[in-house]
Motif scaffolding. Sequence first.
Motif, PDB file in Angstrom:
ATOM      1  N   LYS A 182      -6.916   1.400 -76.622  1.00 53.07           N
ATOM      2  CA  LYS A 182      -6.171   1.430 -75.360  1.00 53.07           C
ATOM      3  C   LYS A 182      -4.745   0.922 -75.534  1.00 53.07           C
ATOM      4  O   LYS A 182      -3.801   1.518 -75.022  1.00 53.07           O
ATOM      5  N   GLU A 183      -4.595  -0.201 -76.250  1.00 51.54           N
ATOM      6  CA  GLU A 183      -3.281  -0.834 -76.369  1.00 51.54           C
ATOM      7  C   GLU A 183      -2.257   0.100 -77.014  1.00 51.54           C
ATOM      8  O   GLU A 183      -1.087   0.096 -76.641  1.00 51.54           O
ATOM      9  N   LEU A 184      -2.697   0.888 -77.980  1.00 55.39           N
ATOM     10  CA  LEU A 184      -1.789   1.780 -78.702  1.00 55.39           C
ATOM     11  C   LEU A 184      -1.808   3.204 -78.166  1.00 55.39           C
ATOM     12  O   LEU A 184      -0.992   4.022 -78.590  1.00 55.39           O
ATOM     13  N   LYS A 185      -2.741   3.495 -77.258  1.00 55.02           N
ATOM     14  CA  LYS A 185      -2.971   4.864 -76.785  1.00 55.02           C
ATOM     15  C   LYS A 185      -3.183   5.791 -77.983  1.00 55.02           C
ATOM     16  O   LYS A 185      -2.640   6.891 -78.055  1.00 55.02           O
ATOM     17  N   MET A 186      -3.963   5.299 -78.941  1.00 59.13           N
ATOM     18  CA  MET A 186      -4.217   6.001 -80.194  1.00 59.13           C
ATOM     19  C   MET A 186      -5.670   6.454 -80.261  1.00 59.13           C
ATOM     20  O   MET A 186      -6.578   5.696 -79.967  1.00 59.13           O
ATOM     21  N   ILE A 187      -5.845   7.710 -80.664  1.00 59.61           N
ATOM     22  CA  ILE A 187      -7.159   8.309 -80.837  1.00 59.61           C
ATOM     23  C   ILE A 187      -7.337   8.634 -82.309  1.00 59.61           C
ATOM     24  O   ILE A 187      -6.430   9.186 -82.937  1.00 59.61           O
ATOM     25  N   ILE A 188      -8.508   8.295 -82.839  1.00 56.48           N
ATOM     26  CA  ILE A 188      -8.855   8.661 -84.214  1.00 56.48           C
ATOM     27  C   ILE A 188      -9.998   9.658 -84.132  1.00 56.48           C
ATOM     28  O   ILE A 188     -11.032   9.375 -83.523  1.00 56.48           O
ATOM     29  N   GLU A 189      -9.779  10.816 -84.733  1.00 58.46           N
ATOM     30  CA  GLU A 189     -10.797  11.868 -84.750  1.00 58.46           C
ATOM     31  C   GLU A 189     -11.244  12.108 -86.188  1.00 58.46           C
ATOM     32  O   GLU A 189     -10.412  12.172 -87.102  1.00 58.46           O
ATOM     33  N   LEU A 190     -12.550  12.244 -86.383  1.00 59.41           N
ATOM     34  CA  LEU A 190     -13.115  12.553 -87.691  1.00 59.41           C
ATOM     35  C   LEU A 190     -13.621  13.982 -87.670  1.00 59.41           C
ATOM     36  O   LEU A 190     -14.337  14.382 -86.753  1.00 59.41           O
ATOM     37  N   ASP A 191     -13.256  14.735 -88.673  1.00 62.58           N
ATOM     38  CA  ASP A 191     -13.599  16.151 -88.731  1.00 62.58           C
ATOM     39  C   ASP A 191     -14.621  16.427 -89.816  1.00 62.58           C
ATOM     40  O   ASP A 191     -14.361  16.187 -90.994  1.00 62.58           O
ATOM     41  N   GLY A 192     -15.755  16.936 -89.407  1.00 64.02           N
ATOM     42  CA  GLY A 192     -16.770  17.394 -90.334  1.00 64.02           C
ATOM     43  C   GLY A 192     -16.628  18.883 -90.561  1.00 64.02           C
ATOM     44  O   GLY A 192     -15.649  19.511 -90.130  1.00 64.02           O
ATOM     45  N   THR A 193     -17.590  19.467 -91.214  1.00 63.51           N
ATOM     46  CA  THR A 193     -17.560  20.884 -91.568  1.00 63.51           C
ATOM     47  C   THR A 193     -17.396  21.787 -90.354  1.00 63.51           C
ATOM     48  O   THR A 193     -16.706  22.804 -90.420  1.00 63.51           O
ATOM     49  N   ILE A 194     -17.984  21.431 -89.225  1.00 65.71           N
ATOM     50  CA  ILE A 194     -17.927  22.274 -88.024  1.00 65.71           C
ATOM     51  C   ILE A 194     -16.486  22.579 -87.614  1.00 65.71           C
ATOM     52  O   ILE A 194     -16.175  23.631 -87.078  1.00 65.71           O
ATOM     53  N   HIS A 195     -15.580  21.653 -87.903  1.00 66.41           N
ATOM     54  CA  HIS A 195     -14.192  21.814 -87.479  1.00 66.41           C
ATOM     55  C   HIS A 195     -13.468  22.932 -88.229  1.00 66.41           C
ATOM     56  O   HIS A 195     -12.434  23.412 -87.776  1.00 66.41           O
ATOM     57  N   LEU A 196     -14.015  23.369 -89.351  1.00 66.42           N
ATOM     58  CA  LEU A 196     -13.446  24.507 -90.065  1.00 66.42           C
ATOM     59  C   LEU A 196     -13.569  25.784 -89.244  1.00 66.42           C
ATOM     60  O   LEU A 196     -12.795  26.727 -89.422  1.00 66.42           O
ATOM     61  N   PHE A 197     -14.539  25.817 -88.334  1.00 61.68           N
ATOM     62  CA  PHE A 197     -14.838  27.020 -87.561  1.00 61.68           C
ATOM     63  C   PHE A 197     -14.366  26.945 -86.114  1.00 61.68           C
ATOM     64  O   PHE A 197     -14.621  27.858 -85.342  1.00 61.68           O
ATOM     65  N   GLN A 198     -13.697  25.866 -85.737  1.00 64.33           N
ATOM     66  CA  GLN A 198     -13.248  25.725 -84.349  1.00 64.33           C
ATOM     67  C   GLN A 198     -11.815  25.199 -84.273  1.00 64.33           C
ATOM     68  O   GLN A 198     -11.488  24.366 -83.443  1.00 64.33           O
ATOM     69  N   LYS A 199     -10.957  25.737 -85.104  1.00 65.12           N
ATOM     70  CA  LYS A 199      -9.567  25.264 -85.177  1.00 65.12           C
ATOM     71  C   LYS A 199      -8.820  25.456 -83.862  1.00 65.12           C
ATOM     72  O   LYS A 199      -8.074  24.583 -83.440  1.00 65.12           O
ATOM     73  N   ASN A 200      -8.998  26.601 -83.200  1.00 69.88           N
ATOM     74  CA  ASN A 200      -8.323  26.829 -81.916  1.00 69.88           C
ATOM     75  C   ASN A 200      -8.802  25.848 -80.859  1.00 69.88           C
ATOM     76  O   ASN A 200      -8.000  25.314 -80.090  1.00 69.88           O
ATOM     77  N   LYS A 201     -10.096  25.628 -80.816  1.00 67.44           N
ATOM     78  CA  LYS A 201     -10.668  24.678 -79.858  1.00 67.44           C
ATOM     79  C   LYS A 201     -10.114  23.267 -80.105  1.00 67.44           C
ATOM     80  O   LYS A 201      -9.722  22.579 -79.169  1.00 67.44           O
ATOM     81  N   ASP A 202     -10.066  22.867 -81.375  1.00 67.38           N
ATOM     82  CA  ASP A 202      -9.520  21.551 -81.730  1.00 67.38           C
ATOM     83  C   ASP A 202      -8.046  21.442 -81.358  1.00 67.38           C
ATOM     84  O   ASP A 202      -7.591  20.417 -80.858  1.00 67.38           O
ATOM     85  N   ARG A 203      -7.282  22.507 -81.601  1.00 69.00           N
ATOM     86  CA  ARG A 203      -5.853  22.507 -81.283  1.00 69.00           C
ATOM     87  C   ARG A 203      -5.643  22.365 -79.780  1.00 69.00           C
ATOM     88  O   ARG A 203      -4.787  21.591 -79.330  1.00 69.00           O
ATOM     89  N   ASN A 204      -6.418  23.090 -78.980  1.00 74.71           N
ATOM     90  CA  ASN A 204      -6.303  22.990 -77.518  1.00 74.71           C
ATOM     91  C   ASN A 204      -6.666  21.591 -77.032  1.00 74.71           C
ATOM     92  O   ASN A 204      -6.005  21.048 -76.147  1.00 74.71           O
ATOM     93  N   ARG A 205      -7.716  21.044 -77.597  1.00 75.64           N
ATOM     94  CA  ARG A 205      -8.161  19.689 -77.247  1.00 75.64           C
ATOM     95  C   ARG A 205      -7.054  18.683 -77.572  1.00 75.64           C
ATOM     96  O   ARG A 205      -6.705  17.828 -76.758  1.00 75.64           O
TER      97      ARG A 205
END
Length: 126
Positions: A63-86
Amino acid sequence: MSEGFSNNNYNKNLKEYARKLRNNSTLAEAILWDEVLKQKQLKGYSFLRQRPIGNYIVDFFCKELKMIIELDGTIHLFQKNKDRNREDSLKKMGYKIIRFHNEEILKNIRNVQISLELHIDELEKA
């Protein structure tokens, strides 16, 4: 998109689903949490796991930094547009997003920690 949300765009409607995700963490999420993020280990900042923000659940959030950390597994190779929109949507809400591949966590957690420390140094200067 952030209308109707408060507390850093917290979405209480996703609370139960977020709890299920927390209780079924991936190995990479568990390692990052245990070795780097829990109990203010990372430069004294508090992080939350599986936080509902807007219409999404993010892996880790400070909250203090308004920072989000996302971890990408194999599924993210197939949903690049969805991830970009998110990611675009979350950035419009004012958040800084940092992504790592699960393999980075599993193979070299110390480099991930150093990278996060450098990102935090930059956010602290801003």
